[in-house]
Structures are given as C-alpha cells and as structure tokens.
Design a protein around this motif. Structure first.
Motif, short mmCIF file in Angstrom:
data_model
loop_
_atom_site.label_atom_id
_atom_site.label_comp_id
_atom_site.label_asym_id
_atom_site.label_seq_id
_atom_site.Cartn_x
_atom_site.Cartn_y
_atom_site.Cartn_z
N TYR A 197 22.39 -3.31 -35.41
CA TYR A 197 21.14 -3.06 -34.69
C TYR A 197 20.35 -4.35 -34.52
O TYR A 197 19.71 -4.59 -33.48
CB TYR A 197 20.31 -2.01 -35.42
CG TYR A 197 19.10 -1.55 -34.64
CD1 TYR A 197 19.24 -0.87 -33.43
CD2 TYR A 197 17.81 -1.81 -35.10
CE1 TYR A 197 18.14 -0.46 -32.70
CE2 TYR A 197 16.70 -1.39 -34.38
CZ TYR A 197 16.87 -0.73 -33.18
OH TYR A 197 15.77 -0.33 -32.45
N THR B 256 18.97 -5.89 -30.97
CA THR B 256 17.55 -6.16 -30.72
C THR B 256 17.32 -7.66 -30.48
O THR B 256 16.46 -8.04 -29.67
CB THR B 256 16.68 -5.67 -31.89
OG1 THR B 256 17.17 -6.23 -33.12
CG2 THR B 256 16.71 -4.16 -31.99
N ASP C 78 11.95 -9.34 -26.73
CA ASP C 78 10.73 -8.54 -26.67
C ASP C 78 10.55 -7.75 -25.38
O ASP C 78 9.78 -6.79 -25.34
CB ASP C 78 9.50 -9.45 -26.86
CG ASP C 78 9.46 -10.10 -28.23
OD1 ASP C 78 9.97 -9.48 -29.18
OD2 ASP C 78 8.94 -11.23 -28.34
N ARG D 78 14.66 -4.15 -21.60
CA ARG D 78 14.68 -2.73 -21.97
C ARG D 78 15.72 -1.91 -21.22
O ARG D 78 15.75 -0.68 -21.37
CB ARG D 78 13.28 -2.12 -21.73
CG ARG D 78 12.22 -2.63 -22.71
CD ARG D 78 12.56 -2.20 -24.12
NE ARG D 78 11.64 -2.66 -25.12
CZ ARG D 78 11.79 -3.77 -25.84
NH1 ARG D 78 12.83 -4.57 -25.62
NH2 ARG D 78 10.92 -4.11 -26.77
N GLU E 88 15.19 4.73 -34.54
CA GLU E 88 14.47 3.46 -34.46
C GLU E 88 14.53 2.90 -33.04
O GLU E 88 13.56 2.36 -32.52
CB GLU E 88 15.05 2.45 -35.46
CG GLU E 88 14.71 2.77 -36.90
CD GLU E 88 14.92 1.59 -37.83
OE1 GLU E 88 15.01 0.44 -37.33
OE2 GLU E 88 15.01 1.82 -39.05
N PHE E 89 15.69 3.04 -32.41
CA PHE E 89 15.83 2.60 -31.03
C PHE E 89 14.89 3.38 -30.12
O PHE E 89 14.20 2.79 -29.27
CB PHE E 89 17.28 2.79 -30.56
CG PHE E 89 17.47 2.65 -29.08
CD1 PHE E 89 17.41 1.41 -28.48
CD2 PHE E 89 17.70 3.76 -28.28
CE1 PHE E 89 17.58 1.27 -27.10
CE2 PHE E 89 17.87 3.64 -26.92
CZ PHE E 89 17.81 2.40 -26.32
N ARG F 291 12.11 4.68 -30.81
CA ARG F 291 10.73 4.24 -31.04
C ARG F 291 10.52 2.80 -30.56
O ARG F 291 9.56 2.52 -29.85
CB ARG F 291 10.41 4.34 -32.54
CG ARG F 291 8.98 3.96 -32.88
CD ARG F 291 8.73 3.96 -34.37
NE ARG F 291 9.48 2.90 -35.05
CZ ARG F 291 10.48 3.13 -35.89
NH1 ARG F 291 10.87 4.37 -36.15
NH2 ARG F 291 11.11 2.13 -36.47
N ASP F 292 11.43 1.90 -30.95
CA ASP F 292 11.26 0.48 -30.63
C ASP F 292 11.32 0.20 -29.14
O ASP F 292 10.67 -0.72 -28.64
CB ASP F 292 12.32 -0.36 -31.35
CG ASP F 292 12.20 -0.31 -32.86
OD1 ASP F 292 11.12 0.10 -33.35
OD2 ASP F 292 13.17 -0.68 -33.55
N PHE F 293 12.13 0.98 -28.41
CA PHE F 293 12.34 0.73 -26.99
C PHE F 293 11.65 1.77 -26.10
O PHE F 293 11.82 1.74 -24.89
CB PHE F 293 13.84 0.72 -26.68
CG PHE F 293 14.56 -0.52 -27.14
CD1 PHE F 293 14.98 -1.47 -26.23
CD2 PHE F 293 14.81 -0.73 -28.49
CE1 PHE F 293 15.66 -2.61 -26.64
CE2 PHE F 293 15.48 -1.87 -28.92
CZ PHE F 293 15.90 -2.81 -27.99
#
Length: 626
Positions: free
Chosen positions: A237, A241, A246, A249, A274-275, A277-279
């Motif tokens: 992961y 990332t 940053d 997407r 997590e993906f 949420r993060d993306f």
C-alpha cells in the motif's frame, strides 16, 4: 476500426459491471465476491481506457498473482498495438522493473538479484550472526541446537515484519532489531543480492526519496488499476500511495475482504478501507456469482453468512462428504470418484469431464500426499502447485541453476559456496569470481574429479550459454544436460528431463514478455517472482489452498478437513481462526460445479503414531447443505 468483440462484451456486462468499466476520472473501490467477474471487469476497464479517442497515455494494471497478470494480458490480445500501452504486472514485478530502470538514484545498479528461497535467507542470516560476536552470543543463549534454530526462525520473521512495515515498523536506533537487520542486509549485500521483501522496501524508497521518478511515472500512466486489494500489506500500500503522491487519484482497487488469506504475510483487508478514505473513492459492490453452482454458493454462505449473492447460475451442482478410514483410504475414495466421473461424466459439467477440470486442495501439502501417491499408482496425470516457486528434483539441474546465478552475478559468493559444497569442494578453494573475471574458467579450476563428471557437465552447459553468440543459448544448455542424463538410471533421468522442460518453458514465457530486453539476470529475477511459470498443466491439479487462489475448476476436492489440519492447529486466536475460515471459503469457491469434502478418521503423525481425528468445524458447516 470497430472492435465488435469488445462491443459485444460491453453489452453482456451487468449494470454494476458496466458502471465500473465506464468509470473515468477519480478513485473507485470495487468490492467483488467470488465468481463476480472481477478479472473480466478489470480487463474491460483497461480496454475501455485504452480505446479512448486520441489516447496516448499508458495504463498500469497491478495484480497480486502471476496467474491473474497472465490472464489479463491474454484477454487484452485483441487490442493489437494498443496493448503495448498497458503494463500488466504483479506489484513485486513492477518494483523489480522500476529498480532495474531507475534504481541508481538509491544505489541499486542493474537488475536486482533476488534470494527468494527461505533456506538461502536463513543461511545468510546464520552467517551474518556468526560474524557478529554479540549476535552469536544472543543465539547461543537460546540453548540447544533445536532452540537456536527456532530463535533464528523468529529473527527471520522479525526482519520480514520490519521490511513489510516501512511506515510503522522501523526499528529504534541502537536497538537489537536494528543490529539484526543491518547484519542480515550486509550479508545479502556481500553477494550483491536482495530478498523478496526488499523489492517493495526499495521501490517505496525510490518513489519517496527520488520524487522526480514518481512524477515521471505519474505522467506515463494516467490510470492505475489494482487487483486483489484484500491481499495488500503495508509495504504494498505504501508503494501505491507513494506512486500516486498527493494529487493523483485515477486509481481503481478491486478486492474481496472475505478472500483475504495472506495474514501470515502481514496482508490485511483494512487497506481497502484505508484506500476508500485516503482517496475519497467511489464504492461499487459486485454481488453476482457467475462461477459456482447453487449448492457450492450455499456451502460458502454457511461459512460466511454475510456473503450476499444477488444473482447466480441456474445450475444445482452438489456438495458431497467422503470419510476415509485413514489417509490412504481417503485418497482411494477421491481417486475412485475421479475415475467414476471420467467414465460417467456429470450433467452439470459442460462437455466431457477431463482431468484438467479437477483439483484436489489441501490446507498444506501433507493433506494431499496420499492422493498424489494413489494417482501415481493408477497412472493418472497430475501436476503439483504447492507454492509460488517450482521445487526442482534433480541435483544436476539444481547445480546448473547455481551456475546460472554466478554468470548473472559473479559477486554471488553465497551460491558459489553452495555449488562448491554440491561438488564436494572446500569453500577455501573458492575461485575469484568478480567483474572482468571469466566465471567459467574460474569454475573449471575447482571442477570435480574425473570420477564425478556431473560438475564437468554443468560447466559445459554453462559455457554453451555464453560462448560464440550474443544470444543466451539456454535451450542448447538444457539439451546438453539431458544428453548427459541419458547415462543416469530411469528415475534420475526423468527428474532431469522434467526439470529441464520446466526451465525451458519458463524461458519461453520470459522471452514472450521481454522480447527486446532479455538478460540472464532478468530471467532469474523473474523466475524468483514466479512470473515465468507456465499455465496449469494437463492432469489433476494438486494444490494448497493458497496456491489455488484465483483459479477455478469444475470439480474440487478439499482433503484433510479435520480439526487440527483445517483449521490449522496453530490457529488458536480469534483472528487466526477467522483467517482459517476465509481459507475454507476460498477453497470452496474454487469449485464451479461439484464440491467434495473429505477427511480421514485416522492420520499418521510425523513421528509415526496414529491419531484419531474429528471432522473440521468447516466441514460440519458446509455439509448441512448436502
């Protein structure tokens, strides 16, 4: 030119599948159950992106298994030249190529050479510990030789844990863990090598420490697609990332938390969340099962009641239980049933039933050993796939592979010493193998005596590879080894021929994937990753559950379904038992039509005692649908 096959394929997609395929900008998370067509959806999405008007970008498709990567590449064949804009690879394979192309920024020169075998890594650690008096003392404190071996295994696991947790697992400065890791890495570096975990660690370092490299790849690849996301660990992961940075997407992840079975490799389905949420990913669930019969789906739902299936095949199938008096009797029942299906077929199996439509799965390799013996006894074809790497059975071929490593990496003192040991030569007589030194000439100085001609045959085969041509003449070398083996007894000759055929097939597979940049070092590295393995062979598939991941068969036998075997006796905590349950779920859903659940009432223990068994809790759940 209109691709009518692609148009027809899009028309046959379900509404939710089409929603995934047509998704363009932004992140998307696809939760896809077994048999929901996720590989097809992933492939069609890649195809759709590549067929966009005036598209000049590339698409990166990352898979967990080589099987999935090969299947996707085959499905993209119809794209013609557009296929060249799709990079389909495992994440480890992607990092290998990334380091080979751009690794100089972090001190990696050329093609990384991988020490993939557990026994090699263990020996590297042992030598490193012996070279450090303090670590050697810590090892001796364990006590007996057996306890020292156990401690050494624990240390290897700790090293792997650190490497697979680049974000959260860095050892404290001056700690025992840091000293252990540094010693082990120095041992690898002494032979110019890396281990399997290093590919991800170094890939992450390269993308974070050389941001211009990550920026270059973001400009090359406008879209990234990740398969089997439930099997990601922290290092994997982290690489994804770091590649995205940053702002990038355009990422799709596909996975199924119910099929997460690699917890021993620190993978976790939590990275899917997590993906999301993060993306800020859009979420789509594929809940149809286009693979398995109704009875197989019902059995899978007995294991995991939350498994929701909104659409499935109108085929009944069956789930049957077979109980053997012992492991040999269990194997007889399995092979008897295979023979019956060969004679009579089954109405739920399309076309003729042949051996390649059948698999026997076990939680470990010992569960299916008796089945293998029975298949041999009856002369029935089978192939084994018990792990990612093939286990070579010929001493001659194993020596040849050690020699290949030395040609590709003359600094590899570790495998040089292994070859000398196989030849009965002392490590003190090790020749100088380094850049600018002819490896073949160096090996001839320590070739075995005339009475032991295998060493000479190995050297002759190695020389045939590199002499007189710019091309790597591996097929010629293999033919020389087979000719030498014609003087062996029947069993030894068969091992050489079988292993040589496998290496030749892997070489052909490598050339198909790397036609313009083939090298011996690249071949060995891709062999280490399993990316050169051939598709399944003819005959009954004998596999561990982990090796069967992503495959499907009309008929599946899950053998050894007894407590202590499946679930494994070491799974004592709730988290471990939950993963064992997912293992059973994966095993059951490999079946398209018929599922057999078997176990022996008695089994032989490794020390020779016979022990009574109790049927597995998983069998108890699944047999209720029969």
């Amino acid at each position: 030119m209109v691709n009518r096959n692609a148009d027809a394929m899009k028309l046959s997609l379900s509404t939710r599948q089409q929603e995934v395929v047509s998704h363009d900008q932004g992140a998307i998370l696809v939760v896809a159950g077994p048999g929901s067509g996720k590989t097809r959806v992933l492939t069609e999405r890649v195809r759709t992106l590549l067929e966009k008007p005036h598209a000049h970008f590339k698409v990166l498709a990352l898979t967990f298994s080589n099987k999935a990567a090969n299947e996707m590449a085959e499905r993209l064949e119809g794209l013609g030249e557009q296929k060249q804009r799709a990079t389909v690879s495992t994440l480890h394979g992607f990092c290998l190529e990334l380091l080979a192309d751009r690794g100089k920024a972090i001190g990696v020169s050329g093609q990384p050479q991988i020490f993939e075998r557990a026994q090699d890594r263990r020996q590297v650690l042992m030598l490193a510990v012996n070279d450090d008096p303090w670590l050697a003392g810590e090892l001796r404190e364990a006590g007996s030789t057996k306890d020292q071996n156990l401690r050494l295994g624990d240390w290897l696991q700790e090293i792997s844990r650190i490497k697979t947790h680049p974000l959260t697992g860095a050892p404290e400065t001056g700690s025992f863990e840091e000293r252990l890791l540094d010693a082990y890495n120095a041992g690898l570096a002494a032979s110019g090598a890396y281990d399997f975990d290093d590919l991800l660690v170094l890939g992450y370092r390269l993308l974070t420490e050389a941001p211009q490299v990550a920026d270059l790849y973001r400009r090359i690849y406008n879209y990234v697609c990740v398969d089997e996301a439930q099997d990601l660990n922290e290092a994997q992961y982290a690489v994804i990332t770091a590649l995205c940075g940053d702002s990038f997407r355009n990422v799709m992840m596909v996975g199924d938390p119910k099929q997460s079975i690699y917890g021993f490799n620190t993978s976790s389905p939590r990275f899917m969340e997590e993906f999301a949420r993060d993306f800020a990913a859009k979420r789509v669930e594929l809940t149809e099962n286009f693979r398995s019969s109704q009875m197989v789906v019902r059995a899978a739902r007995q294991l995991i009641p939350s498994y929701s299936v909104e659409g499935q095949l109108p085929i009944t199938g069956w789930v049957r239980v077979m109980v053997g008096n012992n492991e040999e009797h269990e194997a007889n029942l399995v092979v008897d049933e295979i023979e019956r299906l060969l004679r009579e077929g089954h109405p739920d199996i399309e076309g003729e039933f042949i051996l390649s439509k059948c698999a026997v799965l076990g939680r470990n390799r010992y569960c299916i050993a008796a089945v293998e013996s029975e298949l041999k006894k009856r002369g029935m074809k089978f192939f084994r796939r018990l792990s990612a790497a093939h286990e070579y059975e010929s001493d001659l071929i194993q020596q040849f592979l050690l020699g290949l490593r030395l040609i590709a990496n003359p600094a590899d003192r570790f495998h040089l010493n292994a070859l000398l040991k196989a030849w009965g030569a002392s490590a003190d007589s090790a020749p100088v193998c380094a850049a600018g030194v002819d490896v073949i000439d160096a090996l001839r100085t320590v070739a075995p005596a005339d009475g032991q001609i295998d060493g000479t045959a190995v050297i002759d085969a190695l020389e045939a590879i590199v002499s007189g041509s710019q091309a790597i003449r591996l097929p010629l070398a293999l033919s020389l080894l087979k000719r030498h083996a014609d003087g062996f007894d029947e069993e030894a000759r068969r091992y050489v021929y079988s292993d040589a055929e496998i290496i030749g097939g892997e070489w052909d597979q490598y050339l198909r994937n790397k036609p313009s940049a083939a090298s011996l070092g690249g071949f060995l590295s891709h062999m280490a990753l399993g990316s050169t393995q051939q598709p399944n062979a003819d005959g009954v598939a004998l596999m561990t559950v982990h090796a069967s991941k992503g495959l499907e068969f009309d008929v599946v036998f899950v053998a050894g379904l007894a407590e202590g075997i499946f679930p494994d006796y070491r799974a004592r905590h709730p988290q471990a038992l939950t993963e064992e349950l997912r293992n059973a779920f994966v095993a059951a859903t490999r079946s398209k039509r018929l599922l057999y659940l078997t176990y022996p009432k008695l089994r032989m223990m490794p020390w020779g005692d016979t022990r009574a068994t109790v049927e597995s809790r998983f069998l108890h759940l699944m047999q209720s649908v029969g």
